[in-house]
Scaffold this active site. Structure first.
Site, PDB file in Angstrom:
ATOM      1  N   CYS C 147       0.792  -1.230   0.000  1.00 36.40           N
ATOM      2  CA  CYS C 147       0.000   0.000   0.000  1.00 36.40           C
ATOM      3  C   CYS C 147       0.828   1.284   0.000  1.00 36.40           C
ATOM      4  O   CYS C 147       0.439   2.271  -0.628  1.00 36.40           O
ATOM      5  CB  CYS C 147      -0.987  -0.003   1.153  1.00 36.40           C
ATOM      6  SG  CYS C 147      -0.295  -0.373   2.770  1.00 36.40           S
ATOM      7  N   HIS C 239      -2.068   7.027   3.272  1.00 33.28           N
ATOM      8  CA  HIS C 239      -0.636   7.010   3.586  1.00 33.28           C
ATOM      9  C   HIS C 239      -0.002   8.268   3.000  1.00 33.28           C
ATOM     10  O   HIS C 239      -0.133   8.549   1.806  1.00 33.28           O
ATOM     11  CB  HIS C 239       0.043   5.785   2.951  1.00 33.28           C
ATOM     12  CG  HIS C 239      -0.300   4.483   3.616  1.00 33.28           C
ATOM     13  ND1 HIS C 239      -1.002   4.378   4.788  1.00 33.28           N
ATOM     14  CD2 HIS C 239       0.001   3.188   3.259  1.00 33.28           C
ATOM     15  CE1 HIS C 239      -1.120   3.102   5.130  1.00 33.28           C
ATOM     16  NE2 HIS C 239      -0.530   2.361   4.223  1.00 33.28           N
TER      17      HIS C 239
END
Lengths: 346, 346, 346, 346
Positions: C147, C239
């Protein structure tokens, strides 16, 4: 057939929410943005510090911000003004013939001003007839309740039939309810603040007016007695309320769930654009509703209820939750205006 | 004059809190650490994943972890075991002659087991006489209440004199109350979880036992009726409770504040090592108590109360707060053991 | 024309995200849900603890959960399996003739398995030809990156033309990247954890494969050297990466912004259903991108970049952000499958 | 033997931290509190909104707040003034003969003002000789660095011996670093803000002065080149920095750990009251340091370092952490004053 609308207090947190919710509205078109003097003349994009995930539409971003005076504003104006200035400005707009659909608290408890939740007390719009005479205004003011009051009032409205007599409530309120900059992070990170200025009084008084009956052109407050404690928690959006209720005629539990999930009103009957298909949803999972998972249901216009069970002291206790800046503020006002349009009041 | 003590469940969250609080204790010396089989034989440092800011003392870090069997454990053993295993293991230790001062829930409601808050019901230790016969144990078990129950019970204890009859409470509880790993961050970041398994029942039943009277060697539960809703909030330490109370003989507000701040018990009379100078502090600021600012008062052993005012439904409402892993768990058990030592029971 | 798909690991956090994203997908219809043995036979609703705001569609909620064996699964299967079991199970499915589009890390660095970001290296699908021979599988496996790697790789891909030579990156990663239950709230509330198991290695190696060139049926890793430090922060989704880059031929700042905003690939050319109109958006506000405001852009499939400016040590530094469970996991895999469909590989 | 001290900006966040840290100080006694005009004359308790867990001492709470003018202030005055007013006010105090030990940024980069970390550059106090002539002041000003700069500079100081040449740093900074009200909760709950006004410039320039050499009465900045990206995270206290460093003469890893843990300076030699026994602690656990667990070490005066390992681009990378309002602000200034006392400068 589109209706031009204005927004007073357009640069603040609730003002931004109005703009986000009115993007693509089938009836209303934002034509005018009013704010305090220091923003005057700037394009909206430069006058505000936009804080919502959805970007501002380009045409709104370019709208020049106007002073908060009636002058060239459209007839229908949503107000997201701070209470410190809303009394005077909204009054001036009403006097000048505008219809003010306000989220501010200043006129909520005025006996000729509807304090409206369209599913709950659409008939209170009848107060508007007396408002002109009482106030000497060409225009009118309609208000929506305080953000935590909306959540509580919607959960209680379907239960009036059982003779609602006592309501004890503790709230756990999101930081967005305090606007921007609002609650300092220093105060709320990993913390609870067990006090919100004026909030308990609003819940204890506004709810009685909202649930009250219109009789001979006036609202008789509902006889329920309410006791509230209000707290702020580290949640972005969604006010949670922990409620115990006593009834004159306590029904079985299933009758309450039925009353909640079958509850609907004129917004549903007329399929108003911002109306959720069901104003109240009952969640049977034992750990719901939760702000992160449930506040946004149906675009933030649905109140979620859960954990209904017997209360050792009153009759029942439960948890309710609603989105404080949508159903509890901008979305509430927009639904009010939609109802007024349906009623031919615009 | 030092008394050797053991800790059952030493590697968990409450076990770590025991170790932190017993560092430098004037009476008790940690001599034995028991945990589940997979930790057996390892030095404590390697058997646990230490999560408290204060580092482990070197001598404790090197202690080998023992199996959770009586064998070579000292006579006095604190228990921080999970409820899933505490019933059997604590029973085995008591049978083998140990004094178990437990934070687990398993024996709390046993009629011959004291559910102790030393300031509130020190006399309940008299139950221990009957416990041996009833259970056939050479040793004994003493328990402290559930972490949210301690906070509520301490705030209510000074008010018993006014004929406490009804208590409505909503809790806002810290994540550390769920142990480790406990509440997933996925569930609680920016959220409220309006459900804690078994917590409401514990508050509603344990409080009545704690506040009850010892009569003819038994505890008569206090007649107060309690209704609780419990929620988890994004707070590290400190359970906040929102309370409304009704009295048989409601006193003036000042009498309640006086009762709270002048409240004390045997821990204060005897200056027990873990006793706060005042078990309850009343904060007059309108937005207190708050977990971040107030949970740690007097080493986490003081309960803070604020916002006392009239309740439209009952007599008064207020906010109370206490440190859930200290006054609500490890510190509670240590104070229990200190009282037992004072009473010559060790 | 609808293609039946299965989901392996359907009850976990990424499995739920697959289900949410595939609701109403124009090409793919969920026909099969596989999970571990303890869920077998239960309707999906009972087998999972649904944690996403959008409710499960009723027809999916009723689907029975199957064992994680090929048997009756459709040809196309998305995998959200834990790495601990994904190697064996995905291999068994591939051997049995299934096309596995996997989010798991197990086969990512296998030389015959595409590690795919459709905008970046669609041509790597050509590896599939060699995969059958190398592995002896009737089916195939295609993977998407870790990710945080997706976010970095997408931001770097348009910059390859300038001779990307060095990348220093520090990540600030959301808790949802750790799955469920994942990060204990005890560890992350008000905290930063400066370590994520295996994450830095994945960023440093996967990125080189993703940005690498296909030559003679193999991927030559890109020669860039990457150094990563990874941290976990108290963010739900999104993120953030803080990046400094050095180039062989450093261009002017505007050329970089142009390269970012004009970047597109086959998903955009073919208007694949999950393709954002622009894979990368550049935000000129000085305090953006931010997870709460920007991670959800274009359904969570767009990477946001901001703060591009000269670096005193390398050539430029900037901030990039992407939605870790959508563009970084389930959405990435769905886009991979859409590309494969476009290429006639399904 | 007690020295009376004053505090400028006493009512703000850093002012409160000064008061908390000076309670019970063996050398310094708070005798004077200065703040802006609107607080003038009020007892301190009423002039501030106290936000620290430790209560204000009664004698301080009663001190009347004075205007921020030299008049009756003691010779030694700590300054926690906002940068907007600090330049003028601190200058006026210095001119009037006061010794100002300031946390404000205004004079930090003045060539005759020491930018002091007592363990790192105690010899920079020699700049004070030139300051009087250069400025025409009877008094003097000494400053401490910006809160994130302190953490970085302390971690780098022991590494100067290896020929420090390049430092790439990304910070994750606590909200308390922005003072009060500081960061709105609306902006930071569940979020990262990748921008802090002026912070990167401070880190890149202040660090070079701090690590510089005193030559012929002037500070030659250290030749290291620093590149910083700064972010705000949802942490209350404790700035985390992610660092990569290049050396002219890279040593083996163990030499770096040795340099860090054996680092000490004049505060340790003379056992200054606020000096930690070790200015830097190295934590070998792979997931440390963390703000919640480590920022408070040794009263918040110790910097924690961890995760030291090879960097694929530079020589080493690591994580460092320090308490931003103690070692990074009030505690830093107090240690500066202690060093000045030791040097006979008070």
């Amino acid at each position: 057939m589109t209706i031009d609308v204005g927004i007073l207090g357009a640069t603040g947190a609730v003002g931004q929410q109005f703009i986000a919710l009115l993007a693509g509205h089938p009836w209303f078109r934002i034509a005018w943005l009013g704010a305090s003097q220091r923003s005057e003349g700037k394009p909206y994009r430069d006058a505000t510090s936009w804080r919502l995930p959805a970007p501002i539409a380009d045409d709104i971003a370019r709208l020049p911000v106007r002073p908060a005076t009636p002058a060239d504003a459209p007839r229908l104006v949503f107000s997201a003004l701070d209470a410190g200035v809303a009394g005077e400005i909204e009054g001036a707009f009403a006097e000048a013939g505008h219809l003010i659909v306000s989220n501010s608290r200043n006129y909520r408890m005025d006996p000729t001003v509807p304090l409206l939740i369209p599913e709950v007390n659409a008939d209170h719009l009848a107060l508007l007839r007396a408002q002109g005479n009482a106030r000497g205004w060409k225009g009118r003011i309609v208000t929506n309740p305080n953000c935590s009051t909306v959540v509580l009032s919607m959960a209680l409205a379907p239960l009036r039939q059982f003779g609602l007599s006592k309501v004890m409530v503790t709230t756990l309120q999101a930081v967005s309810g305090a606007g921007y900059p609002g609650v300092p992070s220093w105060d709320i990170l990993g913390n609870v603040i067990p006090f919100i200025e004026g909030e308990e009084e609003k819940i204890e008084t506004e709810t009685k007016k909202i649930l009250g009956c219109l009789r001979e052109g006036r609202v008789d407050p509902h006889p329920v007695t309410i006791s509230a404690q209000t707290t702020r928690v580290a949640v972005q959006n969604g006010h949670t309320v922990s409620v115990s209720v006593a009834f004159d005629n306590p029904p079985p539990r299933e009758a309450i769930v039925d009353a909640l999930v079958s509850f609907k009103g004129r917004p549903q009957d007329h399929h108003l654009p911002s109306a959720p298909s069901r104003p109240i949803v009952y969640l049977s999972e034992r750990n719901r509703p939760q702000p992160v998972l449930d506040a946004g249901r149906d675009g933030g216009m649905t109140v979620s209820v859960g954990r209904l069970r017997a209360c050792p002291l009153f009759d029942y206790k439960f948890i309710a939750l609603g989105h404080n800046t949508i159903r509890g503020a901008a979305g509430a006002a927009i639904l009010n205006a939609e109802l007024m349009h349906q009623d031919g009041l615009l």
